[in-house]
Scaffold this active site. Structure first.
Site, PDB file in Angstrom:
ATOM      1  N   SER A  10      92.068   3.507  10.564  1.00 34.16           N
ATOM      2  CA  SER A  10      90.826   2.825  11.048  1.00 34.16           C
ATOM      3  C   SER A  10      89.902   3.247  10.377  1.00 34.16           C
ATOM      4  O   SER A  10      89.503   4.190   9.969  1.00 34.16           O
ATOM      5  CB  SER A  10      90.629   3.176  12.339  1.00 34.16           C
ATOM      6  OG  SER A  10      89.238   2.967  13.089  1.00 34.16           O
ATOM      7  N   HIS A  35      92.884  -1.455  10.327  1.00 29.16           N
ATOM      8  CA  HIS A  35      92.269  -1.396  11.707  1.00 29.16           C
ATOM      9  C   HIS A  35      90.771  -1.617  11.633  1.00 29.16           C
ATOM     10  O   HIS A  35      90.302  -0.464  11.043  1.00 29.16           O
ATOM     11  CB  HIS A  35      92.838  -0.281  12.721  1.00 29.16           C
ATOM     12  CG  HIS A  35      92.474  -0.388  13.942  1.00 29.16           C
ATOM     13  ND1 HIS A  35      93.270  -1.077  14.919  1.00 29.16           N
ATOM     14  CD2 HIS A  35      91.504   0.254  14.607  1.00 29.16           C
ATOM     15  CE1 HIS A  35      92.485  -1.140  16.301  1.00 29.16           C
ATOM     16  NE2 HIS A  35      91.341  -0.066  16.189  1.00 29.16           N
ATOM     17  N   ASP A  37      87.320  -1.805  13.606  1.00 27.99           N
ATOM     18  CA  ASP A  37      86.733  -1.538  14.976  1.00 27.99           C
ATOM     19  C   ASP A  37      85.361  -2.341  15.147  1.00 27.99           C
ATOM     20  O   ASP A  37      84.413  -1.847  14.331  1.00 27.99           O
ATOM     21  CB  ASP A  37      86.592  -0.109  15.086  1.00 27.99           C
ATOM     22  CG  ASP A  37      87.877   0.801  15.583  1.00 27.99           C
ATOM     23  OD1 ASP A  37      88.700   0.110  16.402  1.00 27.99           O
ATOM     24  OD2 ASP A  37      88.174   1.589  15.000  1.00 27.99           O
ATOM     25  N   MET A  39      82.346  -2.981  17.164  1.00 31.10           N
ATOM     26  CA  MET A  39      81.610  -2.624  18.583  1.00 31.10           C
ATOM     27  C   MET A  39      80.180  -3.441  18.564  1.00 31.10           C
ATOM     28  O   MET A  39      79.525  -3.518  17.532  1.00 31.10           O
ATOM     29  CB  MET A  39      81.444  -1.236  18.414  1.00 31.10           C
ATOM     30  CG  MET A  39      82.890  -0.283  18.251  1.00 31.10           C
ATOM     31  SD  MET A  39      82.338   1.516  18.375  1.00 31.10           S
ATOM     32  CE  MET A  39      84.219   2.019  17.948  1.00 31.10           C
ATOM     33  N   HIS A  68      90.037  -5.119  16.247  1.00 31.32           N
ATOM     34  CA  HIS A  68      89.819  -4.388  17.348  1.00 31.32           C
ATOM     35  C   HIS A  68      88.550  -4.886  18.038  1.00 31.32           C
ATOM     36  O   HIS A  68      87.581  -4.037  17.632  1.00 31.32           O
ATOM     37  CB  HIS A  68      90.017  -3.263  17.410  1.00 31.32           C
ATOM     38  CG  HIS A  68      90.058  -2.323  18.882  1.00 31.32           C
ATOM     39  ND1 HIS A  68      90.152  -1.113  19.208  1.00 31.32           N
ATOM     40  CD2 HIS A  68      90.152  -2.882  20.284  1.00 31.32           C
ATOM     41  CE1 HIS A  68      90.079  -0.617  20.424  1.00 31.32           C
ATOM     42  NE2 HIS A  68      89.844  -1.898  20.957  1.00 31.32           N
ATOM     43  N   MET A  70      85.750  -4.589  20.473  1.00 34.85           N
ATOM     44  CA  MET A  70      85.116  -3.773  21.667  1.00 34.85           C
ATOM     45  C   MET A  70      83.901  -4.207  21.908  1.00 34.85           C
ATOM     46  O   MET A  70      82.814  -3.831  21.629  1.00 34.85           O
ATOM     47  CB  MET A  70      85.135  -2.372  21.267  1.00 34.85           C
ATOM     48  CG  MET A  70      86.524  -1.565  21.169  1.00 34.85           C
ATOM     49  SD  MET A  70      86.487   0.006  20.152  1.00 34.85           S
ATOM     50  CE  MET A  70      86.548  -0.496  18.774  1.00 34.85           C
ATOM     51  N   MET A 139      94.149   2.426  24.745  1.00 38.02           N
ATOM     52  CA  MET A 139      93.017   3.426  24.353  1.00 38.02           C
ATOM     53  C   MET A 139      93.760   4.835  24.870  1.00 38.02           C
ATOM     54  O   MET A 139      93.756   5.046  26.111  1.00 38.02           O
ATOM     55  CB  MET A 139      91.871   2.821  24.973  1.00 38.02           C
ATOM     56  CG  MET A 139      91.017   1.899  24.184  1.00 38.02           C
ATOM     57  SD  MET A 139      90.935   1.772  22.357  1.00 38.02           S
ATOM     58  CE  MET A 139      90.065   3.274  21.932  1.00 38.02           C
ATOM     59  N   GLY A 144      84.471   3.680  21.632  1.00 33.93           N
ATOM     60  CA  GLY A 144      83.179   3.657  21.437  1.00 33.93           C
ATOM     61  C   GLY A 144      82.932   4.738  20.095  1.00 33.93           C
ATOM     62  O   GLY A 144      82.036   4.280  19.085  1.00 33.93           O
ATOM     63  N   GLY A 146      84.861   7.487  16.888  1.00 35.68           N
ATOM     64  CA  GLY A 146      86.121   8.162  16.525  1.00 35.68           C
ATOM     65  C   GLY A 146      86.018   9.795  16.693  1.00 35.68           C
ATOM     66  O   GLY A 146      84.880  10.209  17.307  1.00 35.68           O
ATOM     67  N   GLY A 147      86.866  10.302  16.306  1.00 42.26           N
ATOM     68  CA  GLY A 147      87.077  11.803  16.289  1.00 42.26           C
ATOM     69  C   GLY A 147      87.165  12.451  17.750  1.00 42.26           C
ATOM     70  O   GLY A 147      86.579  13.633  17.926  1.00 42.26           O
ATOM     71  N   ASP A 177      95.483   4.173  20.245  1.00 42.25           N
ATOM     72  CA  ASP A 177      94.268   4.283  19.525  1.00 42.25           C
ATOM     73  C   ASP A 177      93.310   5.247  20.303  1.00 42.25           C
ATOM     74  O   ASP A 177      93.004   5.032  21.407  1.00 42.25           O
ATOM     75  CB  ASP A 177      93.620   2.603  19.614  1.00 42.25           C
ATOM     76  CG  ASP A 177      92.445   2.965  18.712  1.00 42.25           C
ATOM     77  OD1 ASP A 177      92.083   3.623  17.936  1.00 42.25           O
ATOM     78  OD2 ASP A 177      91.733   1.529  18.834  1.00 42.25           O
ATOM     79  N   GLY A 178      92.983   6.357  19.436  1.00 46.88           N
ATOM     80  CA  GLY A 178      92.152   7.403  19.737  1.00 46.88           C
ATOM     81  C   GLY A 178      92.876   8.670  19.867  1.00 46.88           C
ATOM     82  O   GLY A 178      93.828   8.904  20.579  1.00 46.88           O
ATOM     83  N   GLY A 179      92.329   9.572  18.814  1.00 39.08           N
ATOM     84  CA  GLY A 179      92.721  10.847  18.960  1.00 39.08           C
ATOM     85  C   GLY A 179      94.161  11.130  18.392  1.00 39.08           C
ATOM     86  O   GLY A 179      94.842  12.301  18.547  1.00 39.08           O
ATOM     87  N   GLY A 199      91.813   7.158  12.804  1.00 41.72           N
ATOM     88  CA  GLY A 199      90.697   7.028  11.970  1.00 41.72           C
ATOM     89  C   GLY A 199      90.479   8.328  11.157  1.00 41.72           C
ATOM     90  O   GLY A 199      90.538   8.502  10.086  1.00 41.72           O
ATOM     91  N   SER A 200      89.912   9.450  12.262  1.00 39.49           N
ATOM     92  CA  SER A 200      89.674  10.552  11.495  1.00 39.49           C
ATOM     93  C   SER A 200      90.664  11.346  10.630  1.00 39.49           C
ATOM     94  O   SER A 200      90.375  11.963   9.754  1.00 39.49           O
ATOM     95  CB  SER A 200      88.919  11.702  12.391  1.00 39.49           C
ATOM     96  OG  SER A 200      88.645  10.926  13.635  1.00 39.49           O
TER      97      SER A 200
HETATM   98  C1  DX5 Z   1      87.662   4.156  19.054  1.00 44.78           C
HETATM   99  C2  DX5 Z   1      88.274   3.084  18.065  1.00 44.78           C
HETATM  100  C3  DX5 Z   1      89.313   3.732  17.078  1.00 44.78           C
HETATM  101  C4  DX5 Z   1      88.686   4.780  16.466  1.00 44.78           C
HETATM  102  C5  DX5 Z   1      89.889   5.849  16.393  1.00 44.78           C
HETATM  103  O1  DX5 Z   1      86.729   3.419  19.793  1.00 44.78           O
HETATM  104  O2  DX5 Z   1      88.651   1.851  18.901  1.00 44.78           O
HETATM  105  O3  DX5 Z   1      90.027   2.685  16.682  1.00 44.78           O
HETATM  106  O4  DX5 Z   1      88.699   4.385  14.979  1.00 44.78           O
HETATM  107  O5  DX5 Z   1      89.276   6.901  15.787  1.00 44.78           O
HETATM  108  P1  DX5 Z   1      90.204   8.394  15.745  1.00 44.78           P
HETATM  109  O6  DX5 Z   1      91.431   8.443  15.132  1.00 44.78           O
HETATM  110  O7  DX5 Z   1      89.177   9.244  15.174  1.00 44.78           O
HETATM  111  O8  DX5 Z   1      90.141   8.782  17.282  1.00 44.78           O
HETATM  112 ZN    ZN Z   2      90.246   0.717  17.394  1.00 44.52          ZN
END
Ligand code: DX5
Ligand code: ZN
Length: 221
Positions: A10, A35, A37, A39, A68, A70, A139, A144, A146-147, A177-179, A199-200
């Site tokens: 991401s 990916h 994101d 928002m 994606h 959001m 999710m 909203g 990352g990290g 997606d997420g963590g 992402g992170s």
């Molecule tokens: C969060 C996004 C994710 C985000 C994930 O709202 O939809 O795609 O980039 O980030 P990590 O991998 O750091 O949780």
């Molecule tokens: Zn995403």
């Protein structure tokens, strides 16, 4: 049967002043898609980027882009993201009153349609929509930012959705997606996830290409 597992870095965690560098690293690492994101500051309490930036990313890569959204009322933006080069457009079930119509429009434009569910949305939100989407994104954090840490309670839903897809005969990717990181990716895969947004765990490291390979190795073992 070999299950195809996709690693989807991401760009949210990349250096926005050096997206070209992030794209090159993702390519070197063997990413399956990028990916993106999006928002809007309404659906989620954060603002990132829109179709103009997605088009600029598309111009720099041959990797498919997985967008994606959001955002509230995603139907307003589908044409723009298609024109920007999206291969997959994922909308949230919670973001639209007419998911069926929006998913159909994504396919009509020639993109793959994705349907996303927030952590607290039950899996039966998909019940009358099977066959309308080409992938499902669950999710594993509240969207909203990352990290954040993956919410373990959502893994039951990953298993339920994966089982429902098999029972109904829809071989759609189940995206988490997420963590997602080297420590959590195996549990997500064990619960039936087949595509992994990170992402992170990718761009928050010194060597994003190596991080992608490490994530892939963790789910290929
Ligand atoms: C969060 C996004 C994710 C985000 C994930 O709202 O939809 O795609 O980039 O980030 P990590 O991998 O750091 O949780
Ligand atoms: Zn995403």
């Amino acid at each position: 049967m070999t299950v195809l597992r996709e690693i989807r870095p991401s760009l949210l965690a990349a250096d926005f002043a050096d997206l070209a560098g992030a794209i090159a690293a993702a390519e070197r690492g063997g990413a399956d898609t990028l990916h993106c994101d999006v928002m809007d500051g309404h659906f989620v309490p954060n603002i990132t980027f829109g179709a103009v930036v997605v088009a600029a990313v598309h111009a720099r890569t041959t990797l498919p882009l997985d967008v994606h959204l959001m955002v509230d009322e995603p139907e307003r933006w589908l044409e723009d993201f298609h024109a920007a080069g999206a291969r997959v457009i994922t909308i949230h079930a919670e973001g639209t009153r007419h998911p069926q119509r929006a998913l159909a429009e994504i396919r009509r434009l020639g993109c793959r349609s994705g349907l996303a569910l927030n952590p607290a949305t039950p899996p039966d939100a998909l019940d009358y929509l099977w066959g309308e989407f080409d992938e499902v994104l669950l999710m594993t954090v509240n969207p909203g930012f990352g990290g954040q840490r993956l919410l373990p309670a959502v893994l039951d839903k990953v298993a339920a959705v994966s089982a429902a897809a098999n029972t109904r005969g829809f071989a759609v990717p189940v995206v988490v997606d997420g963590g997602v990181d080297a420590a959590t990716i195996q549990a997500a895969a064990a619960h039936g996830a087949t595509a992994f947004v990170a992402g992170s765990a990718v761009f928050g490291t010194k060597d994003p290409a190596a991080a992608i390979r490490q994530l892939r190795a963790a789910v290929s073992a």
